[in-house]
Motif scaffolding. Structure first.
Motif, short mmCIF file in Angstrom:
data_model
loop_
_atom_site.label_atom_id
_atom_site.label_comp_id
_atom_site.label_asym_id
_atom_site.label_seq_id
_atom_site.Cartn_x
_atom_site.Cartn_y
_atom_site.Cartn_z
N TRP A 1 0.82 -1.21 0.00
CA TRP A 1 0.00 0.00 0.00
C TRP A 1 0.86 1.27 0.00
O TRP A 1 0.41 2.31 -0.46
CB TRP A 1 -0.93 0.00 1.21
CG TRP A 1 -0.23 0.02 2.54
CD1 TRP A 1 0.14 -1.05 3.30
CD2 TRP A 1 0.20 1.19 3.26
NE1 TRP A 1 0.77 -0.64 4.44
CE2 TRP A 1 0.82 0.73 4.46
CE3 TRP A 1 0.13 2.56 3.03
CZ2 TRP A 1 1.35 1.60 5.40
CZ3 TRP A 1 0.67 3.42 3.97
CH2 TRP A 1 1.26 2.94 5.13
N TRP A 2 2.09 1.18 0.54
CA TRP A 2 2.95 2.37 0.60
C TRP A 2 3.43 2.79 -0.79
O TRP A 2 3.99 3.87 -0.95
CB TRP A 2 4.14 2.11 1.50
CG TRP A 2 4.91 0.86 1.16
CD1 TRP A 2 5.95 0.73 0.28
CD2 TRP A 2 4.64 -0.46 1.65
NE1 TRP A 2 6.36 -0.56 0.20
CE2 TRP A 2 5.58 -1.32 1.03
CE3 TRP A 2 3.72 -0.99 2.54
CZ2 TRP A 2 5.61 -2.69 1.30
CZ3 TRP A 2 3.75 -2.34 2.81
CH2 TRP A 2 4.69 -3.18 2.20
N THR A 3 3.23 1.94 -1.81
CA THR A 3 3.60 2.29 -3.18
C THR A 3 2.39 2.74 -3.99
O THR A 3 2.45 2.80 -5.21
CB THR A 3 4.26 1.09 -3.88
OG1 THR A 3 3.31 0.00 -3.98
CG2 THR A 3 5.46 0.60 -3.08
N ALA A 4 1.29 3.04 -3.30
CA ALA A 4 0.04 3.33 -4.00
C ALA A 4 0.13 4.56 -4.90
O ALA A 4 -0.58 4.64 -5.91
CB ALA A 4 -1.10 3.52 -2.99
N LEU A 5 0.99 5.52 -4.57
CA LEU A 5 1.09 6.76 -5.35
C LEU A 5 2.16 6.69 -6.43
O LEU A 5 2.36 7.66 -7.16
CB LEU A 5 1.36 7.95 -4.43
CG LEU A 5 0.26 8.26 -3.40
CD1 LEU A 5 0.66 9.45 -2.54
CD2 LEU A 5 -1.07 8.52 -4.10
N SER A 6 2.86 5.58 -6.53
CA SER A 6 3.89 5.43 -7.55
C SER A 6 3.46 4.41 -8.59
O SER A 6 2.60 3.55 -8.32
CB SER A 6 5.22 4.99 -6.91
OG SER A 6 5.05 3.74 -6.25
N SER A 7 4.04 4.50 -9.77
CA SER A 7 3.71 3.56 -10.83
C SER A 7 4.23 2.17 -10.48
O SER A 7 5.30 2.02 -9.90
CB SER A 7 4.32 4.01 -12.16
OG SER A 7 3.79 5.26 -12.56
N SER A 8 3.47 1.16 -10.83
CA SER A 8 3.86 -0.22 -10.55
C SER A 8 4.38 -0.86 -11.83
O SER A 8 3.93 -0.55 -12.93
CB SER A 8 2.68 -1.02 -10.01
OG SER A 8 1.61 -1.04 -10.93
N THR A 9 5.33 -1.75 -11.67
CA THR A 9 5.94 -2.44 -12.80
C THR A 9 5.71 -3.94 -12.65
O THR A 9 5.89 -4.49 -11.57
CB THR A 9 7.45 -2.16 -12.87
OG1 THR A 9 7.65 -0.75 -12.99
CG2 THR A 9 8.07 -2.85 -14.06
N ARG A 10 5.33 -4.57 -13.74
CA ARG A 10 5.14 -6.01 -13.70
C ARG A 10 5.71 -6.62 -14.97
O ARG A 10 5.72 -6.02 -16.04
CB ARG A 10 3.66 -6.37 -13.56
CG ARG A 10 2.79 -6.08 -14.79
CD ARG A 10 1.34 -6.42 -14.51
NE ARG A 10 0.48 -6.19 -15.67
CZ ARG A 10 0.15 -7.11 -16.54
NH1 ARG A 10 0.61 -8.33 -16.40
NH2 ARG A 10 -0.64 -6.83 -17.58
N ASN A 11 6.19 -7.85 -14.83
CA ASN A 11 6.71 -8.62 -15.96
C ASN A 11 5.68 -9.67 -16.36
O ASN A 11 5.07 -10.32 -15.51
CB ASN A 11 8.03 -9.30 -15.58
CG ASN A 11 9.11 -8.30 -15.22
OD1 ASN A 11 9.24 -7.26 -15.86
ND2 ASN A 11 9.87 -8.59 -14.18
N ASP A 12 5.52 -9.85 -17.65
CA ASP A 12 4.52 -10.79 -18.14
C ASP A 12 5.01 -11.38 -19.45
O ASP A 12 6.03 -10.96 -20.01
CB ASP A 12 3.17 -10.09 -18.32
CG ASP A 12 2.00 -11.03 -18.16
OD1 ASP A 12 2.21 -12.26 -18.29
OD2 ASP A 12 0.88 -10.55 -17.91
N VAL A 13 4.26 -12.34 -19.94
CA VAL A 13 4.59 -12.98 -21.21
C VAL A 13 3.32 -13.11 -22.04
O VAL A 13 2.24 -13.33 -21.50
CB VAL A 13 5.26 -14.36 -20.98
CG1 VAL A 13 4.32 -15.30 -20.23
CG2 VAL A 13 5.70 -14.98 -22.29
#
Length: 381
Positions: free
Chosen positions: A47-59
């Motif tokens: 939750w502390w990253t709620a104001l920052s963009s999130s990065t995810r890896n996918d295929v």
């Protein structure tokens, strides 16, 4: 000099209080923020990253050769690697060993001579000079950056779930009588133990104190057998609201009697003696003097008892049952999570929905709670 000597201690006290406030407030704030976040972002970041963009890896696996079309003398397979919420593509790759070998917009050479280009918006093209063949599509590894998203979808999912309204009413039907009944009984008992002289009073007080340490889980099954035996003798159905009211009353009475007795014993004796001189009976003293003066203590216990009965699940399942028509709100929300916790992202929203009523009760009675806690701490000269 005295003020100067106490100054460092006051700073320690203030900092300690501030630390305690932060310790209690931060988890609640985190729970609230999590309940408003998109469930995909909630699953991969705190939750502390709620104001920052999130990065995810996918295929993503591209369509097979059957999907190719001929365009300007070349054979092309096109599409988009991301779903509607995947965000901006920052890098991609064609091998699991190098999933971010290329930046968005660059071109990668495939083994069959074709070329792959992935844009930042997720669109891709596989271009070949000759007709492509193969039963499986090309795997495309990519990294997507998603801006923070807040939504009420978690709350909508909980509120629109089947049976939530009936379970809410069930919880109110359980909690309100289970709060009022023990207070009524405990008030009479506390007055008797505090101000009435009779044989065995000290023994009864000791028994009440001893019952405070009896675990609920240890007494649950014997109490259930007793209730079923008496109910069967009287022809009363086993799974009724009366059963859970009596159970919560039994579990709540020791603490209620103990707290109210201690509070009433601290009331001025002169008031009761003056009332007796005027001819008032014990019942008149209790109703007209003790109860009004003890309202802060009664309200304090009412808050704790209501919170306990509202959030209870174990006693409700044992004495009321787990049927669709009898299930309380806590049980319904547990069922929404799935048998393996697959829908755990709605747990945060469920938590805030369940505390709405307790918060209303608390803020309505908080002034009496403070008075009840402070009563007797300051005495006149």
């Amino acid at each position: 000099m005295i003020g100067a000597a106490r100054s460092p201690l006051m700073w320690v006290v203030h900092l300690s209080v501030l630390l305690l406030v932060l310790i209690w407030t931060l988890p609640t704030a985190g729970l609230l923020i999590s309940s408003l976040r998109d469930k995909d972002q909630l699953a991969v970041s705190g939750w502390w990253t709620a104001l920052s963009s999130s990065t995810r890896n996918d295929v993503f696996r591209a369509p097979t050769a059957e999907a190719q079309v001929e365009r300007d003398g070349k054979f092309v397979i096109s599409g988009n690697v991301r779903d509607s919420d995947a965000g901006t593509i920052s890098a991609f790759g064609i091998s699991s060993r190098e999933p971010v070998a290329f930046k968005a917009g660059e071109t990668a050479d495939l083994s069959d001579g074709a070329k792959l280009t992935v844009q930042a918006d997720g669109s891709f093209e596989i271009v070949s000079d000759t007709s492509m063949e193969g039963a499986r599509g090309q795997r495309i590894f990519f990294t997507a950056s998603t801006p923070p998203r807040f939504t009420l979808d978690n709350y909508r999912e909980v509120m629109n779930a089947s049976g939530i309204g009936a379970s809410f009413i069930n919880s109110l039907t359980v909690a309100i009588p289970s709060t009022i009944i023990p207070i009524l009984i405990a008030a009479f008992a506390a007055y008797a133990l505090a101000w009435m002289e009779f044989p065995g009073r000290s023994l009864l007080i000791a028994v009440v104190v001893g019952l405070l340490v009896v675990p609920l889980q240890m007494s649950l099954i014997p109490l259930l057998k007793l209730y079923n035996g008496v109910g069967g003798f009287l022809g009363v159905p086993a799974k009724t609201y009366m059963g859970i009211w009596l159970a919560h009353t039994g579990f709540g009475l020791p603490l209620a009697i103990y707290l109210l007795r201690n509070y009433m014993a601290g009331l001025p004796r002169e008031i009761m003696e003056s009332a007796r001189v005027d001819g008032a009976s014990d019942f008149d003293i209790f109703v007209k003097i003790i109860l009004p003066l003890s309202f802060p203590a009664l309200a304090s216990f009412a808050i704790f008892q209501f919170l306990w009965t509202w959030n209870d699940l174990l006693v409700a399942m044992v004495f009321l049952g787990t049927g669709n028509n009898e299930l309380v709100l806590t049980g319904r929300l547990v069922n929404l999570l799935g048998s393996r916790g697959g829908n755990w992202e709605i747990l945060t929203a469920s938590a805030f929905i369940t505390i709405i009523v307790p918060l209303i009760v608390f803020f309505s009675l908080q002034r009496y709670l403070v008075r009840g806690l402070l009563a007797g701490s300051v005495k006149g000269g």
